[in-house]
Design a protein around this motif. Structure first.
Motif, mmCIF file in Angstrom:
data_model
loop_
_atom_site.group_PDB
_atom_site.id
_atom_site.type_symbol
_atom_site.label_atom_id
_atom_site.label_comp_id
_atom_site.label_asym_id
_atom_site.label_seq_id
_atom_site.Cartn_x
_atom_site.Cartn_y
_atom_site.Cartn_z
ATOM 1 N N ALA A 252 21.686 -8.102 -47.687
ATOM 2 C CA ALA A 252 21.635 -8.246 -49.144
ATOM 3 C C ALA A 252 22.810 -9.047 -49.681
ATOM 4 O O ALA A 252 23.949 -8.908 -49.234
ATOM 5 C CB ALA A 252 21.609 -6.870 -49.802
ATOM 6 N N SER A 253 22.520 -9.866 -50.664
ATOM 7 C CA SER A 253 23.544 -10.650 -51.351
ATOM 8 C C SER A 253 24.529 -9.732 -52.071
ATOM 9 O O SER A 253 24.133 -8.804 -52.783
ATOM 10 C CB SER A 253 22.862 -11.578 -52.364
ATOM 11 O OG SER A 253 23.682 -11.850 -53.472
ATOM 12 N N THR A 254 25.815 -10.004 -51.887
ATOM 13 C CA THR A 254 26.837 -9.236 -52.607
ATOM 14 C C THR A 254 26.655 -9.386 -54.107
ATOM 15 O O THR A 254 26.854 -8.428 -54.874
ATOM 16 C CB THR A 254 28.235 -9.710 -52.181
ATOM 17 O OG1 THR A 254 28.456 -9.306 -50.830
ATOM 18 C CG2 THR A 254 29.317 -9.108 -53.065
ATOM 19 N N ARG A 255 26.298 -10.576 -54.552
ATOM 20 C CA ARG A 255 26.097 -10.791 -55.982
ATOM 21 C C ARG A 255 25.079 -9.810 -56.541
ATOM 22 O O ARG A 255 25.296 -9.203 -57.592
ATOM 23 C CB ARG A 255 25.626 -12.221 -56.244
ATOM 24 C CG ARG A 255 25.396 -12.525 -57.711
ATOM 25 C CD ARG A 255 24.652 -13.843 -57.900
ATOM 26 N NE ARG A 255 24.591 -14.212 -59.314
ATOM 27 C CZ ARG A 255 23.709 -13.714 -60.173
ATOM 28 N NH1 ARG A 255 22.807 -12.836 -59.767
ATOM 29 N NH2 ARG A 255 23.731 -14.094 -61.438
ATOM 30 N N THR A 256 23.961 -9.648 -55.832
ATOM 31 C CA THR A 256 22.900 -8.771 -56.321
ATOM 32 C C THR A 256 23.344 -7.311 -56.313
ATOM 33 O O THR A 256 23.207 -6.598 -57.306
ATOM 34 C CB THR A 256 21.638 -8.945 -55.461
ATOM 35 O OG1 THR A 256 21.177 -10.295 -55.583
ATOM 36 C CG2 THR A 256 20.537 -8.001 -55.913
ATOM 37 N N VAL A 257 23.872 -6.854 -55.181
ATOM 38 C CA VAL A 257 24.250 -5.438 -55.055
ATOM 39 C C VAL A 257 25.368 -5.079 -56.028
ATOM 40 O O VAL A 257 25.276 -4.101 -56.780
ATOM 41 C CB VAL A 257 24.674 -5.118 -53.612
ATOM 42 C CG1 VAL A 257 25.136 -3.660 -53.508
ATOM 43 C CG2 VAL A 257 23.536 -5.386 -52.637
ATOM 44 N N ALA A 258 26.429 -5.868 -56.036
ATOM 45 C CA ALA A 258 27.595 -5.518 -56.850
ATOM 46 C C ALA A 258 27.322 -5.662 -58.342
ATOM 47 O O ALA A 258 27.902 -4.922 -59.148
ATOM 48 C CB ALA A 258 28.790 -6.373 -56.434
ATOM 49 N N THR A 259 26.463 -6.597 -58.731
ATOM 50 C CA THR A 259 26.107 -6.706 -60.150
ATOM 51 C C THR A 259 25.455 -5.423 -60.641
ATOM 52 O O THR A 259 25.734 -4.935 -61.747
ATOM 53 C CB THR A 259 25.164 -7.902 -60.376
ATOM 54 O OG1 THR A 259 25.847 -9.108 -60.044
ATOM 55 C CG2 THR A 259 24.713 -7.977 -61.829
ATOM 56 N N LEU A 260 24.581 -4.870 -59.804
ATOM 57 C CA LEU A 260 23.942 -3.611 -60.201
ATOM 58 C C LEU A 260 24.915 -2.448 -60.151
ATOM 59 O O LEU A 260 24.886 -1.563 -61.018
ATOM 60 C CB LEU A 260 22.721 -3.344 -59.301
ATOM 61 C CG LEU A 260 21.390 -3.908 -59.801
ATOM 62 C CD1 LEU A 260 20.966 -3.204 -61.083
ATOM 63 C CD2 LEU A 260 21.468 -5.411 -60.064
ATOM 64 N N LEU A 261 25.793 -2.428 -59.150
ATOM 65 C CA LEU A 261 26.815 -1.373 -59.114
ATOM 66 C C LEU A 261 27.686 -1.423 -60.358
ATOM 67 O O LEU A 261 28.036 -0.386 -60.928
ATOM 68 C CB LEU A 261 27.686 -1.542 -57.870
ATOM 69 C CG LEU A 261 27.163 -0.987 -56.553
ATOM 70 C CD1 LEU A 261 28.139 -1.300 -55.425
ATOM 71 C CD2 LEU A 261 26.943 0.515 -56.643
ATOM 72 N N GLU A 262 28.044 -2.621 -60.780
ATOM 73 C CA GLU A 262 28.840 -2.784 -61.997
ATOM 74 C C GLU A 262 28.104 -2.200 -63.198
ATOM 75 O O GLU A 262 28.683 -1.448 -64.003
ATOM 76 C CB GLU A 262 29.121 -4.273 -62.223
ATOM 77 C CG GLU A 262 29.876 -4.573 -63.497
ATOM 78 C CD GLU A 262 30.082 -6.059 -63.704
ATOM 79 O OE1 GLU A 262 30.853 -6.425 -64.615
ATOM 80 O OE2 GLU A 262 29.472 -6.869 -62.969
ATOM 81 N N ALA A 263 26.822 -2.523 -63.322
ATOM 82 C CA ALA A 263 26.039 -2.016 -64.450
ATOM 83 C C ALA A 263 25.950 -0.497 -64.418
ATOM 84 O O ALA A 263 26.082 0.179 -65.451
ATOM 85 C CB ALA A 263 24.649 -2.645 -64.437
ATOM 86 N N PHE A 264 25.727 0.066 -63.219
ATOM 87 C CA PHE A 264 25.627 1.518 -63.112
ATOM 88 C C PHE A 264 26.971 2.194 -63.394
ATOM 89 O O PHE A 264 27.016 3.284 -63.974
ATOM 90 C CB PHE A 264 25.117 1.917 -61.729
ATOM 91 C CG PHE A 264 23.622 1.854 -61.596
ATOM 92 C CD1 PHE A 264 22.816 2.775 -62.227
ATOM 93 C CD2 PHE A 264 23.020 0.851 -60.841
ATOM 94 C CE1 PHE A 264 21.439 2.715 -62.120
ATOM 95 C CE2 PHE A 264 21.649 0.782 -60.722
ATOM 96 C CZ PHE A 264 20.846 1.717 -61.357
ATOM 97 N N ALA A 265 28.058 1.568 -62.972
ATOM 98 C CA ALA A 265 29.376 2.149 -63.238
ATOM 99 C C ALA A 265 29.634 2.244 -64.737
ATOM 100 O O ALA A 265 30.104 3.286 -65.240
ATOM 101 C CB ALA A 265 30.461 1.320 -62.555
ATOM 102 N N PHE A 266 29.335 1.186 -65.471
ATOM 103 C CA PHE A 266 29.528 1.228 -66.926
ATOM 104 C C PHE A 266 28.523 2.172 -67.582
ATOM 105 O O PHE A 266 28.842 2.823 -68.585
ATOM 106 C CB PHE A 266 29.440 -0.177 -67.502
ATOM 107 C CG PHE A 266 30.673 -0.991 -67.258
ATOM 108 C CD1 PHE A 266 31.894 -0.607 -67.782
ATOM 109 C CD2 PHE A 266 30.624 -2.143 -66.491
ATOM 110 C CE1 PHE A 266 33.043 -1.339 -67.551
ATOM 111 C CE2 PHE A 266 31.761 -2.891 -66.253
ATOM 112 C CZ PHE A 266 32.980 -2.490 -66.778
#
Length: 600
Positions: A252-266
């Motif tokens: 999986a692309s880091t961009r895809t995974v981490a973007t969603l993690l960022e959204a979930f964190a906020f």
């Protein structure tokens, strides 16, 4: 015990949906085929342009909704059942004594608080007794867990204002604390600190670094997971990826995974959220959402033709437009259906089969869609005659070879007495499971899921669930309480050399972001909608399908010069306090330097 079948749920609207005026027109040369093709069109009305929406899943129904509200004449063509992968369905021959059939589904619904566009649509779908339409049918599970084989499960509360926490017994509290301490010991402090640092690196990365460097970097590599402890790999690398992105951490692309993690964190911090972190429906999907949606759209004048399969988009090279959609009707007769505009709202693996060479040449982004990859992620439901005290939310069986995730449903459907309302009266709950890994050997037969028969798949999944939940002195899943099971009928040919899956999932290996098409194509009367279309969320989700349909409708409105209001397309939340750090990183990126926090 298998009560599955290949029939799909149909709707009351189907009988009326196949009506409409028809007239014979010339079939474009690109639409000719060996079989007879019947041409059909509707009577034109200058004041109301016609739109053919090809596909009746979330993307297609959203497009139909937005277009119908703006006065367009809309016909939706769907090959199987409205709702697509989001729908629930009846287990054939399971209803007894005036009850409803047991509810089955492609996979359990998950509508997190980071979604904004889909919830907006849900608020505009009337539901009896609900002030906010079907949106009021969303409920928030109180917890989630990482279920670990041979160790106590790690239970994580999901707090939210006004949210009632899960009620735990003294033994459950003891187990939860034990699991927490075990995890603290099993993930070294240095590894935990490294994970936090990597997340901060991404949070402060500019869009250029995200779209270039991190899009080309697998999540597994970004986290340096190969160097880390087992629990770091299974929880932080694999577990989070499966829960959030439903794809493989190694690819999986880091961009895809981490973007969603960022959204979930906020979201967890209450920033930019439509609601709680985790939300599900309080009824089977069709009862809570899809059936009311179809009824509402019918009232808006949308016509539905279910059982109609799109075979080709007939492109007129001379005119530079789509001349017709060649569609096979329920009797197997090919018809050339014409409209003023066409919205292709099918999953990418089905849509791209309908794009011929001339159409692809007219817009190269269509050809790039061949590079998009799909994989199997399919649901199976187990019906229980006794309550199973698992937890009040989703569970990720992180040690299961087939990467199982699951949720018990009856406890989240407060308006339903499961035994009184469904099946034969003996079933009290439905354990809905997603199988994410179909190419790894299981524990019972030593074969992959694709190599097993349907019955073997069910037995294997049940065994892996028991290994995850019955492993620390409790027996919560009992063989004697298993009434029956239902595996998604879209899967066929299991145990043969060529198994098939009608409902695959777009996955996000590195580079996927650059191959996702725009909703507006270069063909002036042709638009794309679906979870593969480029939208801000960059993930195969119902939110992405909904947002892409809104973008397609906006493109259509722009091209027709319509005065109607454009659809709102709300992006993911961006924390304003991070923008200065991102601007600094943009300068470093252009100079060829690492992010300031990146220690490698």
């Amino acid at each position: 015990m298998n009560r599955t079948g290949t029939s799909r749920r149909t709707f009351v609207t189907t009988a009326a949906a196949v009506t409409g005026a028809a007239a014979v027109v010339a079939v474009p040369a690109s639409a000719t085929a060996a079989e007879t093709t019947v041409a059909e069109t509707r009577t034109p009305a200058a004041a109301a342009p016609s739109v053919a929406v090809l596909g009746g899943g979330v993307a297609g129904l959203t497009a139909a909704h937005e277009l119908a509200e703006r006065g367009f004449r809309v016909t939706v063509y769907e090959r199987r059942a409205l709702g697509g992968k989001a729908r629930s369905m009846d287990v054939p021959d399971s209803a007894r004594g005036g009850r409803r059939a047991l509810p089955a589904e492609h996979g359990f619904r998950f509508i997190p608080g980071i979604y904004h566009n889909l919830p907006d649509t849900m608020r505009r779908i009337p539901f009896p007794g609900n002030a906010n339409g079907v949106w009021d049918n969303l409920v928030a599970p109180a917890e989630m867990s990482f279920a670990r084989t041979g160790r106590e499960d790690l239970r994580i509360p999901l707090p939210w204002p006004g949210h009632r926490p899960a009620e735990l017994t003294l033994d459950e509290i003891r187990r939860a604390l034990t699991a927490l301490l075990e995890t603290v010991r099993s993930i070294p402090l240095a590894e935990a600190a490294y994970f936090v640092n990597r997340f901060l690196v991404f949070l402060t990365s500019c869009d250029e670094r995200r779209n270039e460097t991190w899009e080309r970097t697998p999540w597994w590599e970004f986290l340096r997971a190969e160097r880390m402890s087992y629990d770091y790999q299974r929880i932080l690398a694999v577990g989070l990826t499966r829960n959030i992105v439903a794809t493989k951490a190694e690819e999986a692309s880091t961009r895809t995974v981490a973007t969603l993690l960022e959204a979930f964190a906020f979201n967890a911090l209450g920033r930019g959220a439509d609601g709680p972190l985790d939300r599900i429906l309080n009824l089977p999907t069709n009862e809570a959402w899809i059936d009311p949606w179809v009824a509402h759209l019918t009232g808006l004048g949308v016509e539905f033709r279910v059982g109609w399969t799109v075979r080709e988009m007939a492109y007129d090279s001379g005119a530079g437009r789509i001349a017709a959609a060649v569609i096979e009707d329920p009797q197997g007769v090919r018809r050339s259906m014409t409209a003023d505009h066409y919205v292709s709202a099918m999953p990418v693996e089905h849509a791209r089969r309908t794009w011929g060479a001339a159409l692809r040449a007219a817009d190269p982004q269509l050809a790039r869609c061949d590079r998009l990859e799909t994989d199997w992620m399919t649901g199976i439901q187990f019906y229980l005659t006794e309550p199973a005290p698992l937890l009040a939310g989703h569970a990720n069986c992180i040690d299961s070879p087939w990467s199982l995730t699951c949720i018990q449903q009856a406890g989240h459907w407060p308006s339903r007495d499961f035994a009184a309302d469904y099946g034969d009266g003996s079933v009290v709950d439905c354990l809905s499971v997603d199988i994410s890994e179909w190419d790894r050997p299981g524990v019972l037969y030593g074969r992959t899921a694709k190599q097993c028969t349907r019955t073997e798949v069910a037995r294997e999944v049940w065994a892996q669930l028991k290994a995850a939940f019955n492993d620390t002195g409790r027996t919560v899943l009992k063989d004697g309480a298993l009434h029956s099971w239902s595996l998604d009928p879209g899967v066929d040919g299991l145990g043969t050399p060529n198994p098939t899956n009608d409902d695959q999932l777009l996955i996000h290996p590195v580079g996927t972001f650059h191959n996702r098409p725009r909703a507006a194509t270069k063909i002036p009367n042709f638009y794309l909608a679906g979870d593969y279309v480029a939208v801000d969320i960059d993930l195969a989700t119902m939110e992405g399908a909904n947002a892409s349909a809104r973008q397609a409708v906006n493109a259509l409105l722009d091209r027709t010069g319509s005065a109607a209001a454009r659809c709102t397309v709300k992006p993911l939340f961006r924390a304003p306090e991070l923008e200065a750090l991102k601007r600094h990183d943009r300068l470093r990126h252009r100079l060829g330097l690492r992010n300031a926090l990146d220690a490698g």
